[in-house]
Design an enzyme around this catalytic site. Structure first.
Site, short mmCIF file in Angstrom:
data_model
loop_
_atom_site.label_atom_id
_atom_site.label_comp_id
_atom_site.label_asym_id
_atom_site.label_seq_id
_atom_site.Cartn_x
_atom_site.Cartn_y
_atom_site.Cartn_z
CE1 TYR A 125 0.58 1.92 4.15
CE2 TYR A 125 1.01 -0.43 4.45
CZ TYR A 125 1.13 0.88 4.89
OH TYR A 125 1.80 1.15 6.05
CG PHE A 183 0.35 8.86 5.95
CD1 PHE A 183 0.31 7.63 6.61
CD2 PHE A 183 -0.74 9.22 5.16
CE1 PHE A 183 -0.77 6.78 6.47
CE2 PHE A 183 -1.82 8.34 5.01
CZ PHE A 183 -1.83 7.12 5.66
CG ASP A 184 3.45 3.83 6.41
OD1 ASP A 184 4.65 3.66 6.12
OD2 ASP A 184 2.80 3.00 7.09
CB ILE A 218 -7.06 1.78 11.25
CG1 ILE A 218 -6.84 1.67 9.74
CG2 ILE A 218 -5.82 2.30 11.97
CD1 ILE A 218 -6.52 3.01 9.07
CE1 TYR A 248 -3.14 4.56 13.37
CE2 TYR A 248 -3.52 5.41 11.16
CZ TYR A 248 -2.99 4.45 11.99
OH TYR A 248 -2.30 3.37 11.47
CG PHE A 259 -4.79 3.51 3.10
CD1 PHE A 259 -3.52 3.27 3.60
CD2 PHE A 259 -5.75 4.07 3.95
CE1 PHE A 259 -3.21 3.56 4.92
CE2 PHE A 259 -5.45 4.37 5.26
CZ PHE A 259 -4.16 4.11 5.75
#
Length: 557
Positions: free
Chosen positions: A45, A55-56, A75, A101, A118
């Site tokens: 992902y 962010f990731d 999550i 979050y 995502f």
């Protein structure tokens, strides 16, 4: 809804999202299973904010993400967004803050109340309740035996992850993978997946991680918790306890003798591997393979496999590697640990101690005179190999074959086989090569060939002892020179000599050595007596053969 959230111009802001937004922008044509609650999954992902800032990313870490769906380890938005996905499916997920979050965020990474975007690709799905999935892709029509535990197998394979990513292939190494089954040398899934296969069978074997490399994976090519897909072609297999396997393909109706240890066998063969690959053939060389059996001249499996064969028999001999070329193989055509299949056709065999075999087909009644050594005989014959291949026949010529028996003018097998025959008698003679044309053969006759003769004695003339050209039926004349000297001039020219000998033969007082050319025999007799070669015989030169032999004995003494 998705379009508005992504900020398509002209649409107003609908307000905060209540649930995950899912865009299935790529769905594979084949979807064998979908993600369900409790499934283990592996996926890649990229995670971004609405403004596109990343962010990731699992890609940046160089490792897929593995986890369980629906048990609170992800999550909530991901838990929901991943359900129903297929392997290789791609999705865009928009996760609102309360399913991500929330108002807390992740310090230094995700601010409070952030909507997360995502881009996900599903790579693997499995469940603890999964079993091995075996699909037969192709199976030979003939399968006499299947793989069992403790068998040694040779197979080709392509190995991929569930998403199709290749991680290994035996084909790229140009060599089969060789191993024992059921002894712990393989991953559990392969140990199970190979059982029951036939040589030549193709299978697809899907192995869940707990039957493969589990949480650790394998090196850099198999990630942790990866399902594996093997496309397998079983080339051959055997068991170390195997002996040879014999299959009789054809046996002649008449089989009077079977080959045994010490016999010399001539046979044709095709040699192939279990997958049908031909590695050798005597037919391609147009020459039989000739060898002794039971004496270690050939591989042990063939030494055993040729025992008990008949002439003309066709037999299949399956030889395990420990009775063939073992782990090392032979050359570049027989791999190590290969099972070999020989389809053999027995041309003939014999033993070095074999005599001529005589089969009387017809013997005239009232036969009082039979052929003996030194007799002159005329006979017809047909000569062939034991497989029926015709070689020669006297019928192809204007007259029968002629020979004086025991004079080394024919092979010894005929010399023996024509003895004690009556005129008109017919025989079949089986002549082994040591009484025929030997290891080298002759024109039109293969080396070490057993010959079959059909013979018929046409005529018989009584012979003379070895070394004699003429013998008297009684006592020779006491005054032999005077009787031979017809014109009484004290010398005997060739004409007088010839006339005298012919008269003795005509009156039955003696006989010449049988020959198709009596004149030549008489000429040889004259030349032997004309010791000074002056064209005439003197009283001192004329001697009987018995007198000559006696003189030689005295000289030796």
């Amino acid at each position: 809804l998705l379009l508005s959230i992504l900020g398509v111009p002209g649409l107003g802001d609908p307000g905060p999202l209540e649930d995950v937004v899912i865009d299935r922008y790529f769905i594979p044509k084949i979807c064998l299973r979908e993600v369900q609650m409790g499934d283990f999954i592996r996926y890649h992902y990229n995670g971004t904010f609405k403004d596109g800032k990343k962010f990731d990313s699992s890609y940046d870490r160089g490792a897929t993400v593995a986890g369980v769906v629906g048990v609170g380890r992800l999550i909530t938005g991901m838990d929901r967004g991943l359900q129903g996905m297929c392997v290789n499916e791609r999705r865009h997920l928009i996760v609102p803050p309360h399913l991500g979050y929330g108002s807390i965020g992740v310090a230094g990474l995700i601010p409070p109340d952030a909507t997360l975007y995502f881009d996900v690709v599903m790579l693997d799905i499995w469940n603890k309740k999964d079993r091995l999935q075996v699909t037969t892709l192709a199976k030979p029509s003939r399968c006499n035996r299947t793989v069992e535990s403790s068998d040694f197998v040779r197979y080709h394979y392509n190995g991929t992850l569930l998403d199709g990513t290749p991680f290994d292939s035996s084909y790229s190494k140009a060599s089969t993978y060789d191993t024992y089954v059921g002894t712990g040398w393989l991953i559990k899934g392969m140990d199970q997946g190979l059982l029951g296969m036939c040589a030549g069978e193709k299978r697809s074997i899907i192995i869940p991680p707990f039957l493969a490399y589990g949480e650790k994976g394998y090196g850099t090519v198999i990630p942790p918790q990866a399902s594996l897909v093997f496309s397998v072609l079983l080339v051959d297999f055997h068991n170390p306890k195997d002996g040879i396997t014999l299959e009789t393909l054809e046996v002649p109706q008449s089989c009077q003798r079977r080959a045994g240890t010490g016999d010399f066998v001539r046979y044709h063969y095709n040699g192939s591997l279990m997958d049908g690959t031909l590695f050798d053939s005597s037919y391609s060389r147009n020459q039989t393979y000739d060898t002794y059996i039971g004496k270690g001249y050939i591989i042990p499996g063939m030494d055993q496999g040729l025992q008990g064969v008949c002439v003309g028999e066709r037999r299949r001999v399956v030889v395990p590697p420990h009775l063939a070329y073992g782990e090392n193989g032979a050359g570049d055509k027989i791999p190590g640990s290969a099972v070999l299949i020989f389809d053999v056709h027995i041309i003939d065999f014999h033993n070095p101690e074999d005599p001529v075999e005589i089969q009387t087909q017809h013997r005239p009644e009232g036969c009082n005179l039979t052929s003996r050594r030194r007799d002159f005989v005329r006979y017809h014959y047909n000569c062939s190999l034991l497989d029926g291949t015709r070689l020669f026949s006297s019928h192809d010529y204007e007259k029968p074959q002629e020979v004086t028996l025991g004079t080394h003018r024919v092979i010894e097998g005929l010399n023996v086989g024509l003895l004690d025959m009556c005129v008109g008698e017919r025989r079949v003679l089986i002549v082994p090569p040591h009484l025929g044309h030997g290891e080298t053969g002759a024109r039109g006759v293969p080396g070490s060939a057993v010959l079959r003769f059909e013979v018929e004695l046409v005529s018989l003339e009584e012979g003379v002892p070895e070394g004699y050209l003429f013998v008297w039926h009684g006592e020779p004349p006491a005054n032999l020179f005077e009787q031979m000297d017809l014109d009484k001039d004290g010398q005997i020219p060739a004409e007088e000599f010839s006339t005298f000998i012919k008269t003795q033969v005509a009156e039955g007082k003696g006989r010449l050595m049988p020959s198709s050319d009596p004149e030549k025999v008489i000429a040889d007799m004259f030349r032997n007596q004309d010791r000074n070669q002056d064209g005439k015989i003197s009283p001192e030169e004329l001697k009987l053969k018995t007198d000559e032999d006696q003189e030689k004995v005295h000289e030796e003494l």
